[in-house]
Design a protein around this motif. Sequence first.
Motif, PDB file in Angstrom:
ATOM      1  N   VAL A 101     -12.039  -4.644  14.506  1.00 10.58           N
ATOM      2  CA  VAL A 101     -13.202  -4.578  13.615  1.00 10.58           C
ATOM      3  C   VAL A 101     -13.816  -3.199  13.792  1.00 10.58           C
ATOM      4  O   VAL A 101     -13.769  -2.623  14.889  1.00 10.58           O
ATOM      5  N   VAL A 102     -14.375  -2.662  12.691  1.00 13.65           N
ATOM      6  CA  VAL A 102     -14.824  -1.272  12.750  1.00 13.65           C
ATOM      7  C   VAL A 102     -15.813  -0.978  11.630  1.00 13.65           C
ATOM      8  O   VAL A 102     -15.799  -1.651  10.592  1.00 13.65           O
ATOM      9  N   GLU A 103     -16.656   0.009  11.878  1.00 13.41           N
ATOM     10  CA  GLU A 103     -17.493   0.547  10.785  1.00 13.41           C
ATOM     11  C   GLU A 103     -16.822   1.808  10.265  1.00 13.41           C
ATOM     12  O   GLU A 103     -16.551   2.739  11.031  1.00 13.41           O
ATOM     13  N   LEU A 104     -16.550   1.842   8.954  1.00 18.86           N
ATOM     14  CA  LEU A 104     -15.924   3.017   8.352  1.00 18.86           C
ATOM     15  C   LEU A 104     -16.993   4.089   8.112  1.00 18.86           C
ATOM     16  O   LEU A 104     -18.187   3.844   8.294  1.00 18.86           O
ATOM     17  N   ALA A 133     -16.053 -11.459  12.096  1.00 20.12           N
ATOM     18  CA  ALA A 133     -16.081 -10.173  12.810  1.00 20.12           C
ATOM     19  C   ALA A 133     -16.616  -9.059  11.905  1.00 20.12           C
ATOM     20  O   ALA A 133     -17.374  -8.190  12.352  1.00 20.12           O
ATOM     21  N   ALA A 134     -16.241  -9.103  10.621  1.00 20.19           N
ATOM     22  CA  ALA A 134     -16.632  -8.021   9.707  1.00 20.19           C
ATOM     23  C   ALA A 134     -18.149  -7.938   9.515  1.00 20.19           C
ATOM     24  O   ALA A 134     -18.670  -6.890   9.143  1.00 20.19           O
ATOM     25  N   THR A 135     -18.872  -9.014   9.798  1.00 21.45           N
ATOM     26  CA  THR A 135     -20.332  -8.986   9.600  1.00 21.45           C
ATOM     27  C   THR A 135     -21.055  -8.161  10.663  1.00 21.45           C
ATOM     28  O   THR A 135     -22.228  -7.830  10.499  1.00 21.45           O
ATOM     29  N   VAL A 136     -20.340  -7.865  11.752  1.00 22.13           N
ATOM     30  CA  VAL A 136     -21.022  -7.355  12.945  1.00 22.13           C
ATOM     31  C   VAL A 136     -21.523  -5.902  12.862  1.00 22.13           C
ATOM     32  O   VAL A 136     -22.696  -5.639  13.186  1.00 22.13           O
ATOM     33  N   PRO A 137     -20.707  -4.917  12.456  1.00 20.07           N
ATOM     34  CA  PRO A 137     -21.097  -3.528  12.772  1.00 20.07           C
ATOM     35  C   PRO A 137     -22.457  -3.087  12.242  1.00 20.07           C
ATOM     36  O   PRO A 137     -23.320  -2.716  13.053  1.00 20.07           O
ATOM     37  N   ILE A 138     -22.675  -3.099  10.930  1.00 22.78           N
ATOM     38  CA  ILE A 138     -23.937  -2.511  10.458  1.00 22.78           C
ATOM     39  C   ILE A 138     -25.118  -3.453  10.713  1.00 22.78           C
ATOM     40  O   ILE A 138     -26.118  -3.050  11.315  1.00 22.78           O
ATOM     41  N   SER A 139     -25.005  -4.715  10.305  1.00 22.13           N
ATOM     42  CA  SER A 139     -26.168  -5.600  10.463  1.00 22.13           C
ATOM     43  C   SER A 139     -26.450  -5.887  11.931  1.00 22.13           C
ATOM     44  O   SER A 139     -27.586  -5.774  12.394  1.00 22.13           O
ATOM     45  N   GLY A 140     -25.410  -6.278  12.666  1.00 22.48           N
ATOM     46  CA  GLY A 140     -25.602  -6.578  14.087  1.00 22.48           C
ATOM     47  C   GLY A 140     -25.986  -5.324  14.849  1.00 22.48           C
ATOM     48  O   GLY A 140     -26.906  -5.333  15.682  1.00 22.48           O
ATOM     49  N   GLY A 141     -25.287  -4.226  14.553  1.00 19.65           N
ATOM     50  CA  GLY A 141     -25.558  -2.965  15.260  1.00 19.65           C
ATOM     51  C   GLY A 141     -26.977  -2.481  15.000  1.00 19.65           C
ATOM     52  O   GLY A 141     -27.659  -1.994  15.911  1.00 19.65           O
ATOM     53  N   THR A 142     -27.445  -2.620  13.768  1.00 20.20           N
ATOM     54  CA  THR A 142     -28.814  -2.194  13.450  1.00 20.20           C
ATOM     55  C   THR A 142     -29.821  -3.080  14.179  1.00 20.20           C
ATOM     56  O   THR A 142     -30.837  -2.592  14.703  1.00 20.20           O
ATOM     57  N   ALA A 143     -29.539  -4.379  14.212  1.00 21.27           N
ATOM     58  CA  ALA A 143     -30.469  -5.291  14.899  1.00 21.27           C
ATOM     59  C   ALA A 143     -30.586  -4.917  16.375  1.00 21.27           C
ATOM     60  O   ALA A 143     -31.698  -4.823  16.916  1.00 21.27           O
ATOM     61  N   VAL A 144     -29.467  -4.658  17.026  1.00 21.86           N
ATOM     62  CA  VAL A 144     -29.504  -4.283  18.451  1.00 21.86           C
ATOM     63  C   VAL A 144     -30.285  -2.977  18.629  1.00 21.86           C
ATOM     64  O   VAL A 144     -31.164  -2.874  19.501  1.00 21.86           O
ATOM     65  N   GLN A 145     -30.002  -1.995  17.778  1.00 19.37           N
ATOM     66  CA  GLN A 145     -30.653  -0.692  17.940  1.00 19.37           C
ATOM     67  C   GLN A 145     -32.157  -0.792  17.639  1.00 19.37           C
ATOM     68  O   GLN A 145     -32.969  -0.105  18.254  1.00 19.37           O
ATOM     69  N   ALA A 146     -32.518  -1.681  16.716  1.00 18.88           N
ATOM     70  CA  ALA A 146     -33.951  -1.878  16.437  1.00 18.88           C
ATOM     71  C   ALA A 146     -34.645  -2.524  17.638  1.00 18.88           C
ATOM     72  O   ALA A 146     -35.751  -2.119  18.019  1.00 18.88           O
ATOM     73  N   LEU A 147     -33.999  -3.516  18.248  1.00 21.22           N
ATOM     74  CA  LEU A 147     -34.602  -4.165  19.419  1.00 21.22           C
ATOM     75  C   LEU A 147     -34.704  -3.177  20.579  1.00 21.22           C
ATOM     76  O   LEU A 147     -35.677  -3.200  21.347  1.00 21.22           O
ATOM     77  N   ASP A 148     -33.713  -2.294  20.693  1.00 21.84           N
ATOM     78  CA  ASP A 148     -33.769  -1.271  21.749  1.00 21.84           C
ATOM     79  C   ASP A 148     -34.913  -0.286  21.495  1.00 21.84           C
ATOM     80  O   ASP A 148     -35.667   0.059  22.403  1.00 21.84           O
ATOM     81  N   VAL A 279     -26.709   3.997  14.091  1.00 21.16           N
ATOM     82  CA  VAL A 279     -25.434   4.715  13.994  1.00 21.16           C
ATOM     83  C   VAL A 279     -24.323   3.780  14.469  1.00 21.16           C
ATOM     84  O   VAL A 279     -24.573   2.828  15.205  1.00 21.16           O
ATOM     85  N   ALA A 280     -23.098   4.077  14.023  1.00 16.08           N
ATOM     86  CA  ALA A 280     -21.955   3.266  14.448  1.00 16.08           C
ATOM     87  C   ALA A 280     -21.816   3.398  15.958  1.00 16.08           C
ATOM     88  O   ALA A 280     -21.788   4.519  16.482  1.00 16.08           O
ATOM     89  N   ASN A 281     -21.767   2.274  16.649  1.00 13.56           N
ATOM     90  CA  ASN A 281     -21.729   2.323  18.107  1.00 13.56           C
ATOM     91  C   ASN A 281     -20.695   1.315  18.602  1.00 13.56           C
ATOM     92  O   ASN A 281     -20.879   0.110  18.491  1.00 13.56           O
ATOM     93  N   ARG A 282     -19.598   1.841  19.139  1.00  8.31           N
ATOM     94  CA  ARG A 282     -18.483   0.976  19.541  1.00  8.31           C
ATOM     95  C   ARG A 282     -18.878  -0.015  20.629  1.00  8.31           C
ATOM     96  O   ARG A 282     -18.527  -1.194  20.575  1.00  8.31           O
ATOM     97  N   GLU A 283     -19.650   0.463  21.621  1.00  3.47           N
ATOM     98  CA  GLU A 283     -20.017  -0.427  22.740  1.00  3.47           C
ATOM     99  C   GLU A 283     -20.853  -1.598  22.229  1.00  3.47           C
ATOM    100  O   GLU A 283     -20.647  -2.743  22.636  1.00  3.47           O
ATOM    101  N   ILE A 284     -21.805  -1.297  21.367  1.00  2.00           N
ATOM    102  CA  ILE A 284     -22.649  -2.374  20.821  1.00  2.00           C
ATOM    103  C   ILE A 284     -21.791  -3.369  20.031  1.00  2.00           C
ATOM    104  O   ILE A 284     -21.929  -4.585  20.177  1.00  2.00           O
ATOM    105  N   ASN A 285     -20.890  -2.849  19.223  1.00  2.00           N
ATOM    106  CA  ASN A 285     -20.046  -3.755  18.425  1.00  2.00           C
ATOM    107  C   ASN A 285     -19.167  -4.621  19.319  1.00  2.00           C
ATOM    108  O   ASN A 285     -18.941  -5.798  19.034  1.00  2.00           O
ATOM    109  N   GLU A 286     -18.701  -4.016  20.407  1.00  2.00           N
ATOM    110  CA  GLU A 286     -17.867  -4.771  21.356  1.00  2.00           C
ATOM    111  C   GLU A 286     -18.678  -5.927  21.964  1.00  2.00           C
ATOM    112  O   GLU A 286     -18.208  -7.060  22.056  1.00  2.00           O
TER     113      GLU A 286
END
Length: 332
Positions: A101-104, A133-148, A279-286
Amino acid sequence: MRITVPATMPAWLNDRYGTASGTAQDAVPTPQPGPGEVLLRVRATALNAADVHLMQGDPLLLRPMFGLRRPKQPIRGNDVAGAIVAVGADVDESRIGEEVVVELDGGGGLAPFAVARADRLVARPAKVAPEIAATVPISGGTAVQALDVALVEAGQRVLVLGASGGVGTFAVQLATLRGAEVWATCGEANRELVESLGATRTFDYRTTDAASIPSSFDAIIDIAGDLPLRRLRRLLTPTGVIAMVGGEGGRVLGPIPRMLRAMFLSIGSRRSIRMVMAVANREINEQLVALAAEGRVAPVIEQVLPWDAAVDGLARLESGRTVGKVVVLGRE
Ligand SMILES: NC(=O)c1ccc[n+]([C@@H]2O[C@H](COP(=O)([O-])OP(=O)(O)OC[C@H]3O[C@@H](n4cnc5c(N)ncnc54)[C@H](OP(=O)(O)O)[C@@H]3O)[C@@H](O)[C@H]2O)c1
Protein backbone atom coordinates in the motif's frame (compact mmCIF):
# COMPACT_ATOMS: atom_id res chain seq x y z
CA MET A 1 3.89 -13.08 -9.98
CA ARG A 2 5.41 -11.96 -13.28
CA ILE A 3 3.03 -10.56 -15.83
CA THR A 4 3.45 -8.99 -19.22
CA VAL A 5 2.83 -5.29 -18.85
CA PRO A 6 0.94 -3.88 -21.86
CA ALA A 7 2.31 -0.82 -23.67
CA THR A 8 -0.97 1.05 -23.21
CA MET A 9 -3.74 0.92 -20.62
CA PRO A 10 -7.24 2.35 -20.19
CA ALA A 11 -7.32 4.97 -17.43
CA TRP A 12 -9.79 7.44 -15.96
CA LEU A 13 -8.62 10.82 -17.21
CA ASN A 14 -9.50 14.34 -16.34
CA ASP A 15 -7.84 16.16 -19.20
CA ARG A 16 -9.29 19.51 -18.16
CA TYR A 17 -10.09 21.04 -14.82
CA GLY A 18 -13.75 20.56 -14.01
CA THR A 19 -16.32 18.38 -12.30
CA ALA A 20 -16.40 14.59 -12.01
CA SER A 21 -18.70 14.39 -15.03
CA GLY A 22 -15.77 15.51 -17.19
CA THR A 23 -13.74 12.44 -16.21
CA ALA A 24 -13.68 9.73 -18.88
CA GLN A 25 -11.85 6.54 -19.76
CA ASP A 26 -9.21 6.63 -22.48
CA ALA A 27 -6.08 4.74 -23.46
CA VAL A 28 -2.74 6.09 -22.27
CA PRO A 29 0.81 4.73 -22.33
CA THR A 30 1.50 2.49 -19.35
CA PRO A 31 3.95 4.37 -17.11
CA GLN A 32 7.49 3.05 -16.66
CA PRO A 33 9.14 2.95 -13.24
CA GLY A 34 12.24 5.13 -13.03
CA PRO A 35 15.14 4.79 -10.59
CA GLY A 36 13.89 4.13 -7.07
CA GLU A 37 10.36 3.39 -8.32
CA VAL A 38 8.15 0.37 -8.87
CA LEU A 39 5.22 -0.36 -11.16
CA LEU A 40 2.09 -1.54 -9.36
CA ARG A 41 -0.84 -3.56 -10.64
CA VAL A 42 -3.55 -1.54 -8.90
CA ARG A 43 -5.96 -3.59 -6.78
CA ALA A 44 -7.81 -0.72 -5.10
CA THR A 45 -7.65 3.07 -5.03
CA ALA A 46 -9.20 5.16 -2.24
CA LEU A 47 -10.38 8.65 -3.15
CA ASN A 48 -9.75 11.82 -1.15
CA ALA A 49 -10.80 15.45 -1.02
CA ALA A 50 -7.40 16.16 -2.63
CA ASP A 51 -8.54 14.32 -5.76
CA VAL A 52 -11.45 16.74 -6.05
CA HIS A 53 -9.18 19.76 -5.57
CA LEU A 54 -6.83 18.50 -8.28
CA MET A 55 -9.72 17.57 -10.58
CA GLN A 56 -11.18 21.06 -10.26
CA GLY A 57 -7.87 22.93 -10.16
CA ASP A 58 -9.05 24.51 -6.95
CA PRO A 59 -7.75 26.76 -5.44
CA LEU A 60 -6.33 28.61 -8.45
CA LEU A 61 -3.17 29.30 -6.46
CA LEU A 62 -2.18 25.63 -6.94
CA ARG A 63 -2.39 25.65 -10.72
CA PRO A 64 1.18 26.82 -11.43
CA MET A 65 2.30 23.68 -9.58
CA PHE A 66 -0.24 21.17 -10.92
CA GLY A 67 -0.80 22.54 -14.42
CA LEU A 68 -1.85 26.03 -15.51
CA ARG A 69 -4.51 25.13 -18.08
CA ARG A 70 -5.03 21.42 -17.45
CA PRO A 71 -3.76 18.93 -14.88
CA LYS A 72 -0.19 17.82 -15.63
CA GLN A 73 -1.17 14.42 -14.26
CA PRO A 74 -4.67 13.77 -15.62
CA ILE A 75 -5.24 10.54 -13.66
CA ARG A 76 -6.67 11.04 -10.18
CA GLY A 77 -6.22 8.68 -7.23
CA ASN A 78 -3.33 8.83 -4.75
CA ASP A 79 -3.97 6.06 -2.24
CA VAL A 80 -3.32 2.68 -3.76
CA ALA A 81 -3.07 -0.96 -2.73
CA GLY A 82 -1.46 -3.10 -5.38
CA ALA A 83 1.11 -5.70 -6.36
CA ILE A 84 4.60 -4.89 -7.62
CA VAL A 85 4.89 -6.06 -11.24
CA ALA A 86 8.07 -4.27 -12.35
CA VAL A 87 10.91 -2.33 -10.75
CA GLY A 88 13.08 0.58 -11.83
CA ALA A 89 16.85 0.87 -11.47
CA ASP A 90 18.09 0.54 -7.86
CA VAL A 91 15.08 -1.53 -6.77
CA ASP A 92 15.60 -5.22 -6.08
CA GLU A 93 13.83 -7.42 -8.63
CA SER A 94 12.97 -9.86 -5.86
CA ARG A 95 10.32 -7.35 -4.76
CA ILE A 96 8.18 -8.26 -7.77
CA GLY A 97 5.03 -9.94 -6.46
CA GLU A 98 4.95 -8.05 -3.12
CA GLU A 99 1.52 -6.79 -2.07
CA VAL A 100 1.82 -3.20 -0.87
CA VAL A 101 0.00 0.00 0.00
CA VAL A 102 1.34 3.43 -0.86
CA GLU A 103 0.59 7.10 -1.39
CA LEU A 104 1.41 8.14 -4.96
CA ASP A 105 2.73 11.57 -5.97
CA GLY A 106 -0.12 13.71 -7.28
CA GLY A 107 -2.30 10.96 -8.75
CA GLY A 108 -2.16 8.03 -11.17
CA GLY A 109 -4.20 5.55 -9.12
CA LEU A 110 -7.35 5.33 -11.26
CA ALA A 111 -5.55 3.14 -13.77
CA PRO A 112 -4.64 -0.55 -14.03
CA PHE A 113 -0.95 0.28 -13.47
CA ALA A 114 0.65 3.07 -11.44
CA VAL A 115 4.21 4.09 -10.61
CA ALA A 116 5.07 4.48 -6.91
CA ARG A 117 8.17 5.42 -4.94
CA ALA A 118 9.82 2.32 -3.53
CA ASP A 119 10.80 4.12 -0.31
CA ARG A 120 7.12 4.74 0.48
CA LEU A 121 5.90 1.17 0.10
CA VAL A 122 4.31 -0.58 3.06
CA ALA A 123 3.74 -4.33 3.00
CA ARG A 124 0.05 -5.26 2.97
CA PRO A 125 -0.68 -8.24 5.21
CA ALA A 126 -3.08 -10.79 3.67
CA LYS A 127 -5.65 -10.15 6.41
CA VAL A 128 -6.02 -6.49 5.37
CA ALA A 129 -7.97 -6.49 2.10
CA PRO A 130 -6.74 -4.12 -0.64
CA GLU A 131 -9.87 -1.94 -0.38
CA ILE A 132 -9.23 -1.48 3.33
CA ALA A 133 -5.48 -0.92 3.06
CA ALA A 134 -5.99 1.71 0.35
CA THR A 135 -7.96 3.93 2.76
CA VAL A 136 -4.97 4.39 5.04
CA PRO A 137 -2.33 6.76 3.60
CA ILE A 138 -3.92 10.19 3.20
CA SER A 139 -6.89 10.02 5.59
CA GLY A 140 -5.21 7.91 8.26
CA GLY A 141 -1.86 9.66 7.82
CA THR A 142 -3.47 13.10 8.12
CA ALA A 143 -5.37 12.05 11.23
CA VAL A 144 -2.17 10.84 12.92
CA GLN A 145 -0.25 13.99 11.95
CA ALA A 146 -3.10 16.20 13.18
CA LEU A 147 -3.16 14.42 16.55
CA ASP A 148 0.63 14.80 16.75
CA VAL A 149 0.46 18.51 15.90
CA ALA A 150 -2.17 18.95 18.63
CA LEU A 151 -0.06 16.90 21.08
CA VAL A 152 -3.01 14.62 21.86
CA GLU A 153 -2.37 12.17 24.65
CA ALA A 154 -4.15 10.01 27.21
CA GLY A 155 -6.47 11.77 29.62
CA GLN A 156 -7.09 14.79 27.42
CA ARG A 157 -10.43 15.97 26.09
CA VAL A 158 -10.37 16.39 22.32
CA LEU A 159 -12.96 17.93 20.00
CA VAL A 160 -13.04 16.61 16.41
CA LEU A 161 -14.90 18.97 14.08
CA GLY A 162 -16.06 17.09 11.00
CA ALA A 163 -15.84 13.55 12.36
CA SER A 164 -17.76 11.58 9.73
CA GLY A 165 -15.52 12.00 6.66
CA GLY A 166 -12.34 10.23 5.62
CA VAL A 167 -9.99 12.04 7.99
CA GLY A 168 -12.54 12.40 10.79
CA THR A 169 -13.41 8.71 11.08
CA PHE A 170 -9.71 7.93 11.51
CA ALA A 171 -9.13 10.86 13.88
CA VAL A 172 -11.90 9.79 16.27
CA GLN A 173 -10.62 6.21 16.42
CA LEU A 174 -6.97 7.17 16.79
CA ALA A 175 -7.58 9.80 19.47
CA THR A 176 -9.66 7.27 21.39
CA LEU A 177 -6.86 4.73 21.00
CA ARG A 178 -4.44 7.26 22.53
CA GLY A 179 -6.68 7.36 25.59
CA ALA A 180 -8.26 10.75 24.94
CA GLU A 181 -11.91 11.52 25.58
CA VAL A 182 -13.34 12.47 22.21
CA TRP A 183 -16.22 14.84 21.53
CA ALA A 184 -17.18 15.37 17.93
CA THR A 185 -19.37 17.20 15.43
CA CYS A 186 -20.99 15.55 12.43
CA GLY A 187 -24.38 15.41 10.71
CA GLU A 188 -27.31 13.98 12.72
CA ALA A 189 -27.41 10.85 10.52
CA ASN A 190 -23.79 10.02 11.40
CA ARG A 191 -23.84 10.56 15.18
CA GLU A 192 -24.38 6.89 15.97
CA LEU A 193 -21.51 5.89 13.68
CA VAL A 194 -19.13 8.45 15.19
CA GLU A 195 -20.06 7.32 18.71
CA SER A 196 -19.40 3.70 17.69
CA LEU A 197 -15.88 4.82 16.69
CA GLY A 198 -15.21 6.08 20.21
CA ALA A 199 -16.69 9.57 20.58
CA THR A 200 -18.39 9.97 23.97
CA ARG A 201 -20.45 12.99 22.92
CA THR A 202 -21.50 14.10 19.46
CA PHE A 203 -23.25 17.22 18.15
CA ASP A 204 -25.13 17.79 14.93
CA TYR A 205 -23.20 20.57 13.23
CA ARG A 206 -26.31 21.80 11.45
CA THR A 207 -28.21 22.52 14.66
CA THR A 208 -25.43 23.09 17.22
CA ASP A 209 -22.96 25.93 17.02
CA ALA A 210 -19.74 24.09 17.92
CA ALA A 211 -18.27 27.30 19.34
CA SER A 212 -20.94 27.17 22.07
CA ILE A 213 -20.28 23.59 23.20
CA PRO A 214 -20.18 23.73 27.01
CA SER A 215 -16.69 22.41 27.72
CA SER A 216 -13.06 23.21 27.20
CA PHE A 217 -10.66 21.09 25.20
CA ASP A 218 -6.96 20.31 25.29
CA ALA A 219 -7.08 19.90 21.53
CA ILE A 220 -9.41 20.70 18.68
CA ILE A 221 -8.92 18.81 15.42
CA ASP A 222 -10.57 21.16 12.95
CA ILE A 223 -11.32 19.13 9.85
CA ALA A 224 -14.48 20.98 8.82
CA GLY A 225 -12.71 24.34 8.96
CA ASP A 226 -15.84 26.48 8.74
CA LEU A 227 -15.99 28.21 12.12
CA PRO A 228 -14.21 31.46 13.01
CA LEU A 229 -10.89 30.62 14.69
CA ARG A 230 -11.31 33.36 17.26
CA ARG A 231 -14.50 31.68 18.53
CA LEU A 232 -13.02 28.19 18.41
CA ARG A 233 -10.02 29.33 20.43
CA ARG A 234 -12.33 30.17 23.32
CA LEU A 235 -13.07 26.44 23.62
CA LEU A 236 -9.43 25.66 24.41
CA THR A 237 -7.92 25.12 27.84
CA PRO A 238 -5.26 27.79 28.62
CA THR A 239 -2.56 25.66 26.90
CA GLY A 240 -4.80 23.97 24.34
CA VAL A 241 -4.02 23.57 20.65
CA ILE A 242 -6.15 23.81 17.52
CA ALA A 243 -4.85 21.64 14.66
CA MET A 244 -6.19 23.11 11.41
CA VAL A 245 -6.74 20.33 8.90
CA GLY A 246 -9.46 21.28 6.46
CA GLY A 247 -11.84 23.87 5.17
CA GLU A 248 -12.49 24.94 1.64
CA GLY A 249 -11.56 28.62 1.68
CA GLY A 250 -11.85 30.86 -1.36
CA ARG A 251 -11.57 29.92 -5.03
CA VAL A 252 -8.29 31.75 -5.53
CA LEU A 253 -6.30 31.51 -2.32
CA GLY A 254 -7.97 28.49 -0.69
CA PRO A 255 -6.99 28.17 2.97
CA ILE A 256 -4.24 30.83 2.91
CA PRO A 257 -6.29 33.67 4.51
CA ARG A 258 -7.40 31.33 7.33
CA MET A 259 -3.77 30.26 7.85
CA LEU A 260 -2.69 33.88 8.11
CA ARG A 261 -5.46 34.59 10.62
CA ALA A 262 -4.27 31.59 12.64
CA MET A 263 -0.71 32.94 12.72
CA PHE A 264 -1.94 36.36 13.74
CA LEU A 265 -4.17 34.97 16.52
CA SER A 266 -1.35 32.79 17.87
CA ILE A 267 1.00 35.73 18.47
CA GLY A 268 1.63 36.06 22.19
CA SER A 269 -0.97 33.43 23.11
CA ARG A 270 -0.37 30.17 24.99
CA ARG A 271 -3.34 28.74 23.14
CA SER A 272 -1.91 27.89 19.77
CA ILE A 273 -3.44 27.36 16.35
CA ARG A 274 -1.25 25.17 14.16
CA MET A 275 -1.52 24.16 10.52
CA VAL A 276 -1.46 20.50 9.58
CA MET A 277 0.38 19.98 6.30
CA ALA A 278 0.23 16.21 6.11
CA VAL A 279 2.97 14.51 4.11
CA ALA A 280 3.33 10.92 2.93
CA ASN A 281 4.94 9.07 5.81
CA ARG A 282 5.90 5.41 5.45
CA GLU A 283 6.33 4.75 9.18
CA ILE A 284 2.89 6.14 10.00
CA ASN A 285 1.29 4.12 7.21
CA GLU A 286 3.04 1.00 8.45
CA GLN A 287 1.66 1.57 11.96
CA LEU A 288 -1.83 2.19 10.61
CA VAL A 289 -1.82 -0.95 8.47
CA ALA A 290 -0.65 -2.91 11.54
CA LEU A 291 -3.50 -1.41 13.61
CA ALA A 292 -5.96 -2.40 10.87
CA ALA A 293 -4.53 -5.92 10.80
CA GLU A 294 -4.95 -6.17 14.58
CA GLY A 295 -8.52 -4.85 14.33
CA ARG A 296 -7.67 -1.89 16.57
CA VAL A 297 -8.57 0.57 13.83
CA ALA A 298 -11.39 -0.22 11.43
CA PRO A 299 -11.41 2.09 8.40
CA VAL A 300 -14.94 3.25 7.66
CA ILE A 301 -15.84 2.60 4.04
CA GLU A 302 -19.02 3.99 2.55
CA GLN A 303 -18.70 2.46 -0.89
CA VAL A 304 -16.44 0.02 -2.71
CA LEU A 305 -17.07 0.69 -6.38
CA PRO A 306 -16.17 -1.40 -9.40
CA TRP A 307 -13.62 0.08 -11.79
CA ASP A 308 -16.26 1.18 -14.29
CA ALA A 309 -17.98 3.32 -11.62
CA ALA A 310 -14.90 5.38 -10.69
CA VAL A 311 -16.54 8.55 -11.95
CA ASP A 312 -19.42 7.98 -9.49
CA GLY A 313 -16.83 7.81 -6.71
CA LEU A 314 -15.33 11.14 -7.75
CA ALA A 315 -18.82 12.65 -7.90
CA ARG A 316 -19.53 11.36 -4.41
CA LEU A 317 -16.35 12.97 -3.05
CA GLU A 318 -17.27 16.14 -4.89
CA SER A 319 -20.60 16.24 -3.02
CA GLY A 320 -18.72 16.64 0.30
CA ARG A 321 -21.15 14.12 1.89
CA THR A 322 -18.88 11.08 2.09
CA VAL A 323 -19.17 8.97 5.22
CA GLY A 324 -15.68 7.54 5.73
CA LYS A 325 -14.05 6.49 2.50
CA VAL A 326 -14.97 5.71 -1.10
CA VAL A 327 -12.80 3.09 -2.78
CA VAL A 328 -12.56 2.06 -6.44
CA LEU A 329 -11.46 -1.48 -7.22
CA GLY A 330 -8.71 -2.03 -9.76
CA ARG A 331 -9.59 -3.04 -13.33
CA GLU A 332 -10.03 -6.81 -13.71
N1 LIG B 1 -4.17 19.63 6.02
C1 LIG B 1 -3.96 18.49 5.38
O1 LIG B 1 -2.82 18.04 5.22
C2 LIG B 1 -5.15 17.74 4.84
C3 LIG B 1 -5.04 16.40 4.46
C4 LIG B 1 -6.19 15.72 4.05
C5 LIG B 1 -7.40 16.40 3.95
N2 LIG B 1 -7.44 17.73 4.27
C6 LIG B 1 -8.71 18.48 4.19
O2 LIG B 1 -9.57 18.01 5.24
C7 LIG B 1 -10.91 18.19 4.87
C8 LIG B 1 -11.69 16.92 5.11
O3 LIG B 1 -11.19 15.86 4.31
P1 LIG B 1 -11.98 14.49 4.29
O4 LIG B 1 -11.27 13.60 3.32
O5 LIG B 1 -12.23 13.99 5.65
O6 LIG B 1 -13.36 15.00 3.63
P2 LIG B 1 -14.68 14.21 3.36
O7 LIG B 1 -14.48 12.75 3.60
O8 LIG B 1 -15.14 14.63 2.01
O9 LIG B 1 -15.70 14.82 4.46
C9 LIG B 1 -17.05 14.67 4.26
C10 LIG B 1 -17.76 14.63 5.59
O10 LIG B 1 -17.64 15.89 6.25
C11 LIG B 1 -18.88 16.18 6.92
N3 LIG B 1 -19.02 17.62 7.06
C12 LIG B 1 -19.10 18.53 6.07
N4 LIG B 1 -19.19 19.78 6.58
C13 LIG B 1 -19.16 19.64 7.93
C14 LIG B 1 -19.21 20.57 9.00
N5 LIG B 1 -19.30 21.89 8.81
N6 LIG B 1 -19.13 20.09 10.25
C15 LIG B 1 -19.04 18.76 10.50
N7 LIG B 1 -18.99 17.83 9.51
C16 LIG B 1 -19.05 18.27 8.23
C17 LIG B 1 -19.92 15.61 5.98
O11 LIG B 1 -21.07 15.30 6.76
P3 LIG B 1 -22.56 15.60 6.16
O12 LIG B 1 -22.75 14.65 5.02
O13 LIG B 1 -23.47 15.35 7.33
O14 LIG B 1 -22.53 17.04 5.71
C18 LIG B 1 -19.24 14.34 5.43
O15 LIG B 1 -19.55 13.17 6.17
C19 LIG B 1 -10.90 18.67 3.41
O16 LIG B 1 -11.03 20.08 3.41
C20 LIG B 1 -9.51 18.28 2.93
O17 LIG B 1 -9.08 19.09 1.86
C21 LIG B 1 -6.37 18.42 4.70
